[in-house]
Design a protein around this motif. Structure first.
Motif, PDB file in Angstrom:
ATOM      1  N   ARG A 123      45.294  57.689  74.727  1.00 53.26           N
ATOM      2  CA  ARG A 123      45.709  57.163  73.421  1.00 53.26           C
ATOM      3  C   ARG A 123      45.734  55.636  73.458  1.00 53.26           C
ATOM      4  O   ARG A 123      44.816  55.036  73.985  1.00 53.26           O
ATOM      5  CB  ARG A 123      47.057  57.770  73.013  1.00 53.26           C
ATOM      6  N   LEU A 129      44.259  48.520  74.717  1.00 52.21           N
ATOM      7  CA  LEU A 129      42.895  48.007  74.592  1.00 52.21           C
ATOM      8  C   LEU A 129      42.706  46.762  75.452  1.00 52.21           C
ATOM      9  O   LEU A 129      41.663  46.583  76.098  1.00 52.21           O
ATOM     10  CB  LEU A 129      42.600  47.689  73.128  1.00 52.21           C
ATOM     11  N   GLU A 146      39.278  60.982  75.788  1.00 56.43           N
ATOM     12  CA  GLU A 146      38.800  60.633  74.448  1.00 56.43           C
ATOM     13  C   GLU A 146      39.359  61.518  73.346  1.00 56.43           C
ATOM     14  O   GLU A 146      39.220  61.198  72.161  1.00 56.43           O
ATOM     15  CB  GLU A 146      37.273  60.641  74.414  1.00 56.43           C
ATOM     16  N   GLY A 149      43.450  60.446  70.922  1.00 60.74           N
ATOM     17  CA  GLY A 149      43.784  59.644  69.759  1.00 60.74           C
ATOM     18  C   GLY A 149      43.857  58.167  70.061  1.00 60.74           C
ATOM     19  O   GLY A 149      43.587  57.726  71.183  1.00 60.74           O
ATOM     20  N   TRP A 151      43.094  54.249  70.403  1.00 58.50           N
ATOM     21  CA  TRP A 151      41.868  53.590  70.860  1.00 58.50           C
ATOM     22  C   TRP A 151      41.055  54.465  71.810  1.00 58.50           C
ATOM     23  O   TRP A 151      39.836  54.313  71.919  1.00 58.50           O
ATOM     24  CB  TRP A 151      42.190  52.253  71.514  1.00 58.50           C
ATOM     25  N   THR A 153      40.177  57.423  71.443  1.00 57.63           N
ATOM     26  CA  THR A 153      39.213  58.195  70.656  1.00 57.63           C
ATOM     27  C   THR A 153      38.107  57.311  70.093  1.00 57.63           C
ATOM     28  O   THR A 153      37.004  57.794  69.801  1.00 57.63           O
ATOM     29  CB  THR A 153      39.949  58.924  69.513  1.00 57.63           C
ATOM     30  N   LYS A 154      38.367  56.014  69.952  1.00 57.88           N
ATOM     31  CA  LYS A 154      37.421  55.107  69.305  1.00 57.88           C
ATOM     32  C   LYS A 154      36.495  54.371  70.265  1.00 57.88           C
ATOM     33  O   LYS A 154      35.484  53.807  69.849  1.00 57.88           O
ATOM     34  CB  LYS A 154      38.193  54.076  68.479  1.00 57.88           C
ATOM     35  N   VAL A 155      36.849  54.349  71.548  1.00 60.30           N
ATOM     36  CA  VAL A 155      36.117  53.509  72.500  1.00 60.30           C
ATOM     37  C   VAL A 155      34.624  53.833  72.516  1.00 60.30           C
ATOM     38  O   VAL A 155      33.777  52.948  72.418  1.00 60.30           O
ATOM     39  CB  VAL A 155      36.705  53.635  73.922  1.00 60.30           C
ATOM     40  N   LYS A 156      34.295  55.102  72.640  1.00 61.32           N
ATOM     41  CA  LYS A 156      32.884  55.479  72.788  1.00 61.32           C
ATOM     42  C   LYS A 156      32.046  55.040  71.593  1.00 61.32           C
ATOM     43  O   LYS A 156      30.912  54.588  71.756  1.00 61.32           O
ATOM     44  CB  LYS A 156      32.754  56.993  72.995  1.00 61.32           C
ATOM     45  N   GLU A 157      32.600  55.157  70.387  1.00 59.76           N
ATOM     46  CA  GLU A 157      31.809  54.829  69.200  1.00 59.76           C
ATOM     47  C   GLU A 157      31.586  53.333  69.029  1.00 59.76           C
ATOM     48  O   GLU A 157      30.608  52.917  68.399  1.00 59.76           O
ATOM     49  CB  GLU A 157      32.458  55.425  67.953  1.00 59.76           C
ATOM     50  N   VAL A 158      32.468  52.502  69.576  1.00 60.00           N
ATOM     51  CA  VAL A 158      32.291  51.048  69.434  1.00 60.00           C
ATOM     52  C   VAL A 158      31.710  50.400  70.688  1.00 60.00           C
ATOM     53  O   VAL A 158      31.268  49.253  70.651  1.00 60.00           O
ATOM     54  CB  VAL A 158      33.626  50.355  69.075  1.00 60.00           C
ATOM     55  N   TYR A 175      34.460  59.316  80.479  1.00 60.33           N
ATOM     56  CA  TYR A 175      35.281  60.034  79.508  1.00 60.33           C
ATOM     57  C   TYR A 175      35.640  61.414  80.035  1.00 60.33           C
ATOM     58  O   TYR A 175      34.921  62.001  80.841  1.00 60.33           O
ATOM     59  CB  TYR A 175      34.541  60.156  78.170  1.00 60.33           C
TER      60      TYR A 175
END
Length: 205
Positions: A123, A129, A146, A149, A151, A153-158, A175
């Motif tokens: 999370r 971050l 991942e 929830g 950051w 959950t968001k790391v891979k997409e950014v 991951y």
């Protein structure tokens, strides 16, 4: 009993190799109140670390840090908290060794990262971050849960190519979606931190 085994393992490794070879795994993540499922997976990660005779390090506070510490403590592991400031009353109840740094949270986080062989991210918000970025800059292997929830959950997409914080490909971010998978991969990355075919190890601003 397991905590004694961990301490004996440290002593044995130091005596046989002239240095300490015990694994040090940091868990980073959201502080404060966390959902029940995040509490559970954090406890499971802490327990998995302890059951492998590794040392758990966290920022020593609440939320993910406290849950992971609880899991490791209940599994007989050795739990170290790297605390901001000079006060131990802010530490959670599951630490064996609270270390006060006298520093602010951001500098405390750098000590935590530098003191660890691998990092597991659960999370997390802005502070987490920042710790991820510090780990990347210092070529520390990171495993992100991942499904947790925030950051995580968001790391891979950014991330660049889904696995790096910039185009230099300093060290690959890995991951996982379970506690066991995360700890398995953390141990694997300690033994093989850089895939020279994909990771450059180049650091910088």
């Amino acid at each position: 009993m397991r905590k004694i085994q961990v301490i004996h393992s440290i002593i044995r490794e130091k005596g046989s190799k002239g240095g300490i070879n015990v694994k040090r795994i940091a868990v980073i993540g959201q502080s404060g109140d966390i959902p029940e499922d995040i509490q559970l997976i954090s406890e499971e990660v802490g327990a998995e670390i302890a059951q492998r005779n590794a040392v758990l390090l966290t920022g020593g506070g609440s939320g993910v840090m406290e849950a992971a510490s609880k899991g490791a403590k209940q599994a007989g592991g050795l739990v170290i908290g790297i605390l901001a400031g000079d006060e131990t009353h802010v530490a959670n109840d599951y630490l064996d060794v609270p270390i006060t740094t006298g520093m602010s949270f951001d500098y405390r986080s750098l000590i935590l990262i530098h003191s660890s062989d691998a990092i597991i991210m659960i999370r997390g918000g802005n502070g987490t971050l920042g710790e991820l970025s510090a780990a990347y800059m210092n070529k520390k292997p990171v495993v992100v849960i991942e499904t947790s929830g925030g950051w995580a959950t968001k790391v891979k997409e950014v991330a660049f190519e889904g696995a790096y914080l910039d185009e230099r490909r300093t060290v690959e971010i890995h991951y996982a979606n379970t506690a066991k998978m995360a700890v398995d991969r953390a141990f694997l990355r300690i033994e093989h931190p850089l895939d020279e075919g994909k990771n450059t190890g180049i650091i910088g601003d």
